[in-house]
Design a protein around this motif. Structure first.
Motif, PDB file in Angstrom:
ATOM      1  N   LYS A  55     -44.106  25.818  78.503  1.00  0.00           N
ATOM      2  CA  LYS A  55     -44.994  24.850  77.870  1.00  0.00           C
ATOM      3  C   LYS A  55     -44.219  24.030  76.851  1.00  0.00           C
ATOM      4  CE  LYS A  55     -48.955  28.028  78.176  1.00  0.00           C
ATOM      5  NZ  LYS A  55     -49.963  28.784  77.395  1.00  0.00           N
ATOM      6  N   PRO A  56     -44.696  22.825  76.523  1.00  0.00           N
ATOM      7  CA  PRO A  56     -44.065  22.033  75.464  1.00  0.00           C
ATOM      8  C   PRO A  56     -44.057  22.801  74.133  1.00  0.00           C
ATOM      9  CG  PRO A  56     -45.567  20.677  76.735  1.00  0.00           C
ATOM     10  CD  PRO A  56     -45.788  22.090  77.186  1.00  0.00           C
ATOM     11  N   ARG A  57     -43.045  22.498  73.307  1.00  0.00           N
ATOM     12  CA  ARG A  57     -42.880  23.049  71.959  1.00  0.00           C
ATOM     13  C   ARG A  57     -42.272  24.452  71.942  1.00  0.00           C
ATOM     14  NH1 ARG A  57     -48.322  22.948  68.944  1.00  0.00           N
ATOM     15  NH2 ARG A  57     -46.946  23.673  67.270  1.00  0.00           N
ATOM     16  N   MET A  58     -41.935  25.009  73.091  1.00  0.00           N
ATOM     17  CA  MET A  58     -41.243  26.293  73.084  1.00  0.00           C
ATOM     18  C   MET A  58     -39.785  26.090  72.671  1.00  0.00           C
ATOM     19  SD  MET A  58     -42.557  28.303  76.506  1.00  0.00           S
ATOM     20  CE  MET A  58     -44.212  28.996  76.612  1.00  0.00           C
ATOM     21  N   GLY A  59     -39.281  26.985  71.842  1.00  0.00           N
ATOM     22  CA  GLY A  59     -37.879  26.925  71.455  1.00  0.00           C
ATOM     23  C   GLY A  59     -36.969  27.404  72.571  1.00  0.00           C
ATOM     24  N   VAL A  60     -35.731  26.907  72.571  1.00  0.00           N
ATOM     25  CA  VAL A  60     -34.758  27.264  73.607  1.00  0.00           C
ATOM     26  C   VAL A  60     -33.453  27.676  72.928  1.00  0.00           C
ATOM     27  CG1 VAL A  60     -33.555  26.522  75.699  1.00  0.00           C
ATOM     28  CG2 VAL A  60     -35.809  25.565  75.148  1.00  0.00           C
ATOM     29  N   VAL A  61     -32.891  28.792  73.386  1.00  0.00           N
ATOM     30  CA  VAL A  61     -31.636  29.301  72.826  1.00  0.00           C
ATOM     31  C   VAL A  61     -30.682  29.638  73.964  1.00  0.00           C
ATOM     32  CG1 VAL A  61     -32.805  30.254  70.803  1.00  0.00           C
ATOM     33  CG2 VAL A  61     -32.427  31.716  72.804  1.00  0.00           C
ATOM     34  N   SER A  62     -29.425  29.888  73.606  1.00  0.00           N
ATOM     35  CA  SER A  62     -28.449  30.423  74.550  1.00  0.00           C
ATOM     36  C   SER A  62     -27.879  31.692  73.936  1.00  0.00           C
ATOM     37  CB  SER A  62     -27.339  29.406  74.824  1.00  0.00           C
ATOM     38  OG  SER A  62     -26.475  29.312  73.712  1.00  0.00           O
ATOM     39  N   ASP A  63     -26.862  32.247  74.557  1.00  0.00           N
ATOM     40  CA  ASP A  63     -26.255  33.463  74.015  1.00  0.00           C
ATOM     41  C   ASP A  63     -25.584  33.219  72.670  1.00  0.00           C
ATOM     42  OD1 ASP A  63     -26.994  35.105  76.128  1.00  0.00           O
ATOM     43  OD2 ASP A  63     -25.254  34.525  77.321  1.00  0.00           O
ATOM     44  N   ASN A  64     -25.243  31.949  72.358  1.00  0.00           N
ATOM     45  CA  ASN A  64     -24.466  31.658  71.152  1.00  0.00           C
ATOM     46  C   ASN A  64     -25.252  30.956  70.050  1.00  0.00           C
ATOM     47  OD1 ASN A  64     -22.015  32.676  72.264  1.00  0.00           O
ATOM     48  ND2 ASN A  64     -21.844  30.814  73.479  1.00  0.00           N
ATOM     49  N   GLY A  65     -26.511  30.612  70.297  1.00  0.00           N
ATOM     50  CA  GLY A  65     -27.264  29.942  69.247  1.00  0.00           C
ATOM     51  C   GLY A  65     -28.415  29.129  69.805  1.00  0.00           C
ATOM     52  N   ILE A  66     -29.016  28.310  68.927  1.00  0.00           N
ATOM     53  CA  ILE A  66     -30.178  27.528  69.334  1.00  0.00           C
ATOM     54  C   ILE A  66     -29.738  26.313  70.148  1.00  0.00           C
ATOM     55  CG2 ILE A  66     -31.526  28.328  67.368  1.00  0.00           C
ATOM     56  CD1 ILE A  66     -31.029  25.662  66.018  1.00  0.00           C
ATOM     57  N   VAL A  67     -30.626  25.862  71.047  1.00  0.00           N
ATOM     58  CA  VAL A  67     -30.329  24.756  71.950  1.00  0.00           C
ATOM     59  C   VAL A  67     -31.250  23.569  71.694  1.00  0.00           C
ATOM     60  CG1 VAL A  67     -30.360  24.024  74.371  1.00  0.00           C
ATOM     61  CG2 VAL A  67     -29.388  26.251  73.751  1.00  0.00           C
ATOM     62  N   GLY A  68     -32.547  23.822  71.513  1.00  0.00           N
ATOM     63  CA  GLY A  68     -33.492  22.744  71.299  1.00  0.00           C
ATOM     64  C   GLY A  68     -34.919  23.212  71.495  1.00  0.00           C
TER      65      GLY A  68
END
Length: 274
Positions: free
Chosen positions: A132-145
């Motif tokens: 859904k919109p507004r969900m945070g996104v990360v990777s193994d090394n930190g935040i993405v968007g």
């Protein structure tokens, strides 16, 4: 039968030509040693190339399946790790609230940009997979968007390398927080603003999410302090942050689903309506 006769009348000469051509090639190859050797070598090379191509396709397909499987495993481990960190923190605070309220969804990056003023990332997960919109996104090394737009099976992420991106962050082990922003220049560097000048900040300090933004839980590492600037007459620092994430090299990301966001939004709406 009538159709067969009509077909032979129409294409009979061409079929006969192919038949005779095949006989000629057969005789040429079988009764001429040099031509036979050339034919065998050529067919062997062609067969080897076909087998090599088939093997490579199989390897690529297998690698993608393995990557998806590993992504799911990492997703589960990250969820468990987030839960355990919460348990340790909450136990230290003598409270029984043990659930972070976030779960992870793994996705693969299929398009990414880093050299624009406003950068976006496209992933292969959408509404059909619970995104859904507004969900945070990360990777193994930190935040993405943060998820911006969603279709049935794909989503776009407003990258942290976007001029409108703002993430609430803090200095590790320090209560002061500010907004993490990108100035549209170096894709490895972002800036943490509004940290008061009486806060203790040093080069090399770790910057983490504060938890005040419901896109991300508290305590996710973002980067390290590269430089600290205090403009004349200003009451707050501008902190240059070197990102842990290599935003140009994203393959697998994890979408954070906040299970309590609807309850929180409802409460905030009630407060605004008063």
């Amino acid at each position: 039968m009538r159709n067969l006769i009509l077909y032979l009348l129409r294409y009979g000469s061409f079929v006969l030509f192919l038949f005779l051509e095949g006989i000629c090639i057969f005789m040429l190859v079988n009764y001429n040693e040099s031509q036979k050797e050339i034919f065998l070598n050529s067919s062997g090379n062609l067969n080897g190339r076909v087998n090599s191509f088939t093997h490579r396709v199989g390897e690529i397909y297998g690698a993608h399946r393995e990557l998806d499987s590993l992504a799911e495993v990492v997703r589960d481990l990250r969820t468990q790790n987030l839960y355990l960190v919460s348990v340790l923190e909450e136990n230290a605070l003598d409270t029984m609230a043990l659930d972070t309220g976030f779960t992870y969804h793994a996705a693969r990056v299929i398009q990414n940009s880093i050299n624009r003023s406003n950068n976006f990332i496209t992933i292969n997960r959408g509404a059909n997979q619970g995104i859904k919109p507004r969900m945070g996104v990360v990777s193994d090394n930190g935040i993405v968007g943060v998820i911006r737009d969603v279709s049935s099976n794909f989503s776009t992420i407003m990258s942290i390398l976007h001029r409108q991106s703002q993430v609430s962050c803090k200095i590790k082990n320090v209560a002061f927080f500010g907004n993490l922003k990108w100035q549209g220049l170096d894709p490895d560097i972002v800036f943490l603003e509004d940290i008061p000048k009486h806060a203790s900040v040093s080069v090399g300090d770790t910057i983490q999410t504060s938890g005040y933004s419901r896109h991300f839980p508290a305590g996710l590492d973002v980067g390290k302090v590269k430089d600290v600037t205090l403009s004349q007459g200003s009451n707050s620092y501008t902190i240059e942050v070197d990102l842990f994430n290599d935003m140009s090299n994203l393959e697998v990301v994890y979408i954070l689903e906040d299970e309590q966001i609807e309850e929180l939004d409802s409460l905030i709406t009630m407060i605004k309506d008063e």
